[in-house]
Design a protein around this motif. Structure first.
Motif, PDB file in Angstrom:
ATOM      1  N   MET A  42       0.853  -1.190   0.000  1.00 53.22           N
ATOM      2  CA  MET A  42       0.000   0.000   0.000  1.00 53.22           C
ATOM      3  C   MET A  42       0.885   1.234   0.000  1.00 53.22           C
ATOM      4  SD  MET A  42      -2.677  -1.379   2.815  1.00 53.22           S
ATOM      5  CE  MET A  42      -3.471  -2.979   2.614  1.00 53.22           C
ATOM      6  N   GLY A  44       0.202   4.495  -1.805  1.00 54.73           N
ATOM      7  CA  GLY A  44      -0.496   5.775  -1.709  1.00 54.73           C
ATOM      8  C   GLY A  44      -1.346   5.845  -0.452  1.00 54.73           C
ATOM      9  N   GLN A  45      -1.216   6.979   0.256  1.00 53.93           N
ATOM     10  CA  GLN A  45      -2.048   7.118   1.444  1.00 53.93           C
ATOM     11  C   GLN A  45      -3.292   7.891   1.065  1.00 53.93           C
ATOM     12  OE1 GLN A  45      -0.471   8.789   5.087  1.00 53.93           O
ATOM     13  NE2 GLN A  45       0.218   6.753   5.633  1.00 53.93           N
ATOM     14  N   ASN A 192      -8.133   1.756  -3.970  1.00 57.55           N
ATOM     15  CA  ASN A 192      -8.608   2.335  -2.711  1.00 57.55           C
ATOM     16  C   ASN A 192      -7.648   2.118  -1.545  1.00 57.55           C
ATOM     17  OD1 ASN A 192      -9.468  -0.479  -2.918  1.00 57.55           O
ATOM     18  ND2 ASN A 192     -10.329  -0.120  -0.903  1.00 57.55           N
ATOM     19  N   PHE A 193      -6.802   1.089  -1.629  1.00 64.18           N
ATOM     20  CA  PHE A 193      -5.820   0.867  -0.571  1.00 64.18           C
ATOM     21  C   PHE A 193      -4.523   1.628  -0.854  1.00 64.18           C
ATOM     22  CE2 PHE A 193      -8.262  -3.097   0.070  1.00 64.18           C
ATOM     23  CZ  PHE A 193      -8.507  -2.970   1.421  1.00 64.18           C
ATOM     24  N   GLY A 194      -4.447   2.328  -1.985  1.00 65.54           N
ATOM     25  CA  GLY A 194      -3.216   3.022  -2.347  1.00 65.54           C
ATOM     26  C   GLY A 194      -2.208   2.097  -3.001  1.00 65.54           C
TER      27      GLY A 194
END
Lengths: 414, 639
Positions: A42, A44-45, A192-194
């Motif tokens: 993951m 991207g935050q 959506n989890f980055g």
């Protein structure tokens, strides 16, 4: 054999499907050699970062800058003031600030801004405006203020006493060479989890193909065995097998699939398990069609000859019957693989696929994209490539199947 | 000849069908009832005339269809500019209107928590989460006696039932007695702390608290009766009891469709498509002692949506005014799509966060009984990822609001000394620290399969929460990903909500997720109870907290002492100590902060909704809950 293969590759349809399929397959094999990152990491935050190259801002400010006297592509103010915004400002000035319409010239950006600055006060609560509108105007005011600022951003650092000390001024002619700074490119954005969608997509295709292949092999093996037995032996064996097959045909396979996957539980639900489960539920139609083919074959002369010569049942089945239906079986298997991939996608969509943190599959990607309403946010990169890929895989497999059919079935030949 | 007849017949049938369809379409498209009905009737007549000579069956079918259309347009639509549409509260056909029911799905009218839904039934007082105070509704004032054993409540003399009779102290007493008599969940809950509720005179109620040695067991809990218990009419309750033969199960399952209520809205339409409440224009609250006027919308409507996505689409199209749903990247609705939608705050976290969805460890499971294992999992989790991606940024981070037993509101944070527990906080996603902690405790991987063991058994756990709760599902996935990094196998498990409830309430899980109570008169005490209460753990079916059965005598002693403690310094000491135990022992770990109710409003039809900076002190409780209902009286139509 050589001739058959040659013939097969002369079929345009087969070749087209084959090329697409091989392209997908090779991408799955080659891409991981170059991109070794964990597809499930993951990075991207936040949700759904859009596709593009991301540049480290910190490094950009620290790195040596180049002065490029490029003609300004746009004035900052003009960029903020598009037609809608100008209309918005005009509406505000007339309705809430009581400026006469004749005084406003929407084509003159600077005059408009001057009027705006003179009449808009962010701390006043204008009546007759909705909250959303009030907030929008406040944002607009901030944008205009930012656009009117002189060029140059000051970079400051905290010294030991915590005071800010100016260390650098960034002018609007300053550029940085992209090779000097750390960048990260997400060709298909993040999910959506980055997680990097492209890397994940490749890994997902690989596991979906694995699941499809496993499911197809198992389903075809079972279907073929039972179909051969039922068709050749006939009598009681045939009755029993066809009875069971009918049972499975009547109950929708997908329901059985859901029940089995649900009862297996999450712990055991890896790629292999899902493949096996799908394979175990999708064999009946192969059985039925193989059986009918065998029945029409078993009274042929060469089979009777073999029988007279005292060959064993297995030898007859494998040397006198199987070769005649081999082409059909291969085609059936291709269809099974394709439907196995679809079945995995369906299962994962309802949350019964493999574990999210352990593997990436096409269905899981779809599931999470839907859960975080990517389709409503316009985050097309999170689901559209997945849909395309699923479609491409089944399309190419089906195309190969039709191509084969044309080659092997004399009636369909041109 | 025969063929000709067939042709004519089929032509007639087709024209009849298409006519009725046109009639139907016309009905549903143009929203108002008055214009539709005649049109539909006309076409029905036309249909009848055309089909008369053909078969009777067609006629019947066609008219039936047409009749259905007429009925549905008659019943289904309310004028848009008199209706406030909500979303995210009601997820199925309403099954009852009974405040004592244990399995009611009525989210539109019944939500008897600290900020109770005040549309149909009303509580004595309304809670305002913004300032933590109780505001008068059916009651005007309340006061404790000096040793906190008797609570006297004055009632509003203007208050009336929907049948016109006066609301009296007798009704209050009878409501409470009925709850206790039939052991509804509220009755069972309150009877531990309340001795009796008595009517002193028509407008005065005396609530006696149960006491030990002259000290009330839990005066906080007794106070909460004021804002959590819906008032029911004595005469009506007696009718209900009579028709059910005073059978406890039957009384609790009575649908109460003929209800008598005090609230401003009455049930109007309820089917599998939508639920609508209609304003009672004789509502007592228009008396000057209460609101002085009627709420603005004549109807409160709630379309039954299939899922979050459907509700979100309706919100962005202006079909929904107030939306109680989690929306991914909610800011895009106004930043990118330029829709007239806003939330409580203009920037992240967008809502008024006050609760902490937390993961509980079942301390009766092998492995999770060791505090090092629990703490290691807690340390390894990437909370910032949870907040940024699973919650879409709609929560402050744990850097801004360090972990403790209290929520992120100032009113609660003053009870904890954060400097004193600073050394127990952990960094975000501290995988190395977690690994070191486990290694030190001798919990290592001895058989080389990548998973650590305790007594030769792999540490392998299931983390569960209900399926479809997308933000929670994603959080659990991120927890599972953390487990992988520290050699603990964590599998996510998302069963249907009902089977999750079974697992959670009976302590049949490894790791589960649930949200602590929101703001209320009992907070932050109720949050302490949520994390530590032994009493909750001993319940056969535990909905309240401490799902993992963690027992700690120190914590229990503090929880016993808290309710009757009034000294602020002492309270701070207690809550700090509770936070210390929570962080050190990790029986449960907060994963994020979150609002009790999500709140996004679309101003295409109505405006003047509560917003954080409007200075009106109305909480963002979707215009329905607690003091948030005050917003209904201030709504205006968009010009």
């Amino acid at each position: 054999m050589k001739n058959t293969i040659k013939q097969v590759f002369h079929s345009g349809k087969f070749l087209f499907g084959f090329v697409i399929f091989m392209f997908i397959l090779l991408t799955c094999l080659i891409y991981p050699i170059f991109v070794t990152a964990d597809p499930l990491q993951m990075i991207g935050q936040g949700n759904f970062f859009k596709p593009g190259t991301y540049v480290s801002i910190e490094e950009s400010t620290l790195e040596k800058s180049y002065t490029l006297q490029l003609p300004k592509q746009f004035s900052k103010l003009e960029a903020v003031l598009d037609i809608d915004t100008r209309a918005q400002i005009q509406e505000f000035l007339i309705k809430n600030a009581g400026v006469a319409e004749s005084e406003i010239d929407v084509t003159d950006a600077e005059g408009l801004v001057a009027l705006w600055k003179a009449n808009y006060d962010p701390n006043t609560k204008y009546s007759g405006l909705t909250t959303a509108k009030r907030k929008a105007l406040k944002r607009l005011d901030n944008q205009i203020t930012a656009a009117m600022k002189d060029s140059g951003v000051i970079v400051a650092e905290k010294d030991e006493e915590g005071n800010l000390k100016q260390s650098k001024v960034i002018k609007d002619t300053d550029y940085v060479n992209i090779n000097d700074v750390t960048t990260k490119t997400f060709l298909l954005g993040t999910d959506n989890f980055g997680r990097d969608v492209l890397t994940e997509l490749v890994a997902a295709t690989k596991s979906s193909l694995k699941i499809g292949l496993l499911a197809g092999l198992i389903a075809t093996a079972i279907g073929l065995m039972l179909g051969l037995l039922a068709g050749y032996v006939g009598g009681l064996v045939d009755n029993i097998i066809i009875f069971i097959t009918n049972l499975f045909t009547v109950i929708p396979a997908f329901v059985i699939l859901i029940l089995i996957s649900y009862s297996v539980g999450d712990k055991a639900r890896g790629i292999a398990m899902v493949g096996i489960i799908i394979g175990l539920t999708s064999w009946p139609w192969t059985t039925r069609s193989v059986r009918s083919q065998v029945i029409s074959l078993r009274n042929r002369d060469h089979v009777n000859l073999s029988k007279l010569s005292g060959h064993s049942m297995f030898r007859i089945i494998f040397t006198d019957i199987l070769p005649y239906i081999a082409s059909y079986v291969v085609m059936a298997m291709i269809l099974q693989i394709s439907s196995g991939i679809l079945a995995e996608a369906q299962l994962s969509m309802i949350g019964l696929g493999p574990a999210t943190t352990k593997t990436a599959t096409l269905g899981l990607m779809m599931q999470w994209a839907m859960q975080y309403s990517a389709h409503l946010n316009g985050s097309w990169w999170a689901y559209f490539p997945v849909v395309i890929l699923i479609a491409l895989i089944s399309f190419s497999l089906n195309l190969m199947n039709t191509g084969l059919d044309q080659v092997f079935n004399p009636q369909l030949r041109d | 000849m025969k063929k000709n007849l067939q042709k004519v017949m089929s032509l007639l049938c087709v024209s009849a069908l298409s006519l009725s369809m046109i009639a139907g379409c016309g009905g549903s498209n143009s929203g108002t009832t008055t214009t539709d009905t005649p049109a539909t009737e006309e076409s029905t007549e036309a249909v009848e005339e055309t089909v008369e000579e053909t078969t009777e069956e067609t006629t019947e079918e066609a008219t039936e269809e047409a009749a259905e259309e007429t009925a549905s347009t008659d019943e289904g639509s309310t004028p848009r500019n008199e209706t406030l549409y909500e979303a995210g509260q009601q997820w199925g056909t309403i099954n009852d209107w009974n405040p004592m029911s244990a399995n009611s799905n009525n989210g539109l009218a019944l939500s008897a928590n600290e900020s109770a839904r005040e549309l149909v039934y009303e509580t004595l007082f309304m809670f305002n989460a913004l300032d933590g105070k109780l505001y008068p509704l059916l009651g005007t004032e309340y006061s404790w006696n000096d040793d906190q054993t008797e609570l006297t409540v004055k009632l509003n003399a203007d208050a009336k039932w929907s049948d016109g009779s006066a609301f009296t102290a007798e009704d209050v007493a009878y409501t409470y007695d009925t709850h206790v008599k039939y052991q509804s969940s509220q009755g069972a809950d309150f009877s531990t702390y309340v001795e009796s509720v008595e009517a002193v005179d028509d407008s005065t109620v005396l609530i006696k608290a149960k006491a030990e040695n002259g000290v009330a067991i839990n005066p906080l809990k007794v106070t909460s009766i004021l804002n959590t218990m819906y008032m029911m009419q004595k005469a009506y309750l007696q009718t209900v009891e009579e028709r059910n033969g005073e059978d406890a199960d039957k009384v609790k399952q009575d649908t109460m469709e003929d209800l008598v209520h005090t609230g401003p809205y009455a049930p109007y339409i309820s089917n599998d498509q939508k639920a609508v409440l209609q304003r009672d224009d004789n509502y007592w609250g228009q008396a000057s002692s209460m609101w002085g006027k009627l709420p603005v919308p004549k109807y409160i409507a709630h379309t039954i949506y299939k899922d979050n996505a459907a509700g979100q689409v309706a919100l962005s199209q202006g079909e929904v005014d107030v939306c109680q749903q989690f929306i991914t990247d909610v800011q895009n609705l106004w930043l990118q799509d330029n829709l007239p939608i806003s939330t409580w705050l203009d920037d992240a976290p967008y809502g008024a966060c006050e609760v902490m969805p937390s993961m509980f460890f079942n301390v009766e499971r092998k492995g999770l009984d060791k505090k090092e294992v629990r703490r290691a999992i807690a340390m390894a989790v990437d909370y910032e990822q949870i907040i940024a991606s699973a919650m879409s940024g709609q929560s402050p981070t744990f850097d801004e609001y360090p972990r403790s037993v209290v929520g992120p509101t100032d009113g609660e944070r003053k009870y904890v000394d954060f400097d004193a527990i600073a050394d127990l906080q952990w960094e975000n996603a501290d995988v190395d620290g977690a690994n070191a902690l486990l290694d030190e405790a001798g919990i290592v991987d001895t058989d080389g399969d990548g998973i650590r063991e305790v007594d030769g058994e792999n540490l392998s756990f299931k983390a569960e929460c209900p399926t479809g709760w997308s933000d929670w599902n994603a959080s659990m996935e991120i927890v599972a990903a953390a487990g992988e990094k520290i050699g603990i196998d964590i599998q996510t498990y998302f069963p249907e909500a009902s089977s999750f409830y079974d697992d959670m309430t009976t302590c049949n899980f490894d790791i589960c997720m649930w949200s602590c109570p929101g703001a209320g008169v009992m907070n932050p005490y109720s949050k302490g109870m949520f994390y530590f209460s032994e009493e909750y753990a001993k319940l056969a079916s535990n909905w309240s907290g401490n799902f993992g059965h963690y027992m700690n005598d120190d914590a229990e002693a503090i929880l016993k002492a808290l309710p009757s403690e009034t000294d602020e310094a002492k309270l701070k000491e207690y809550y700090t100590e509770l936070s210390r135990i929570l962080l050190d022992e990790c029986p449960a770990v907060a994963l994020m902060y979150r609002p009790t109710l999500f709140y996004a409003v679309n101003e295409s039809v109505w405006t003047n909704y509560p917003a954080a900076d409007d200075g009106r002190n109305i909480p963002p409780t979707d215009c329905t809950d607690g003091y948030g209902i005050a917003a209904l009286y201030d709504l205006e139509l968009v010009e």
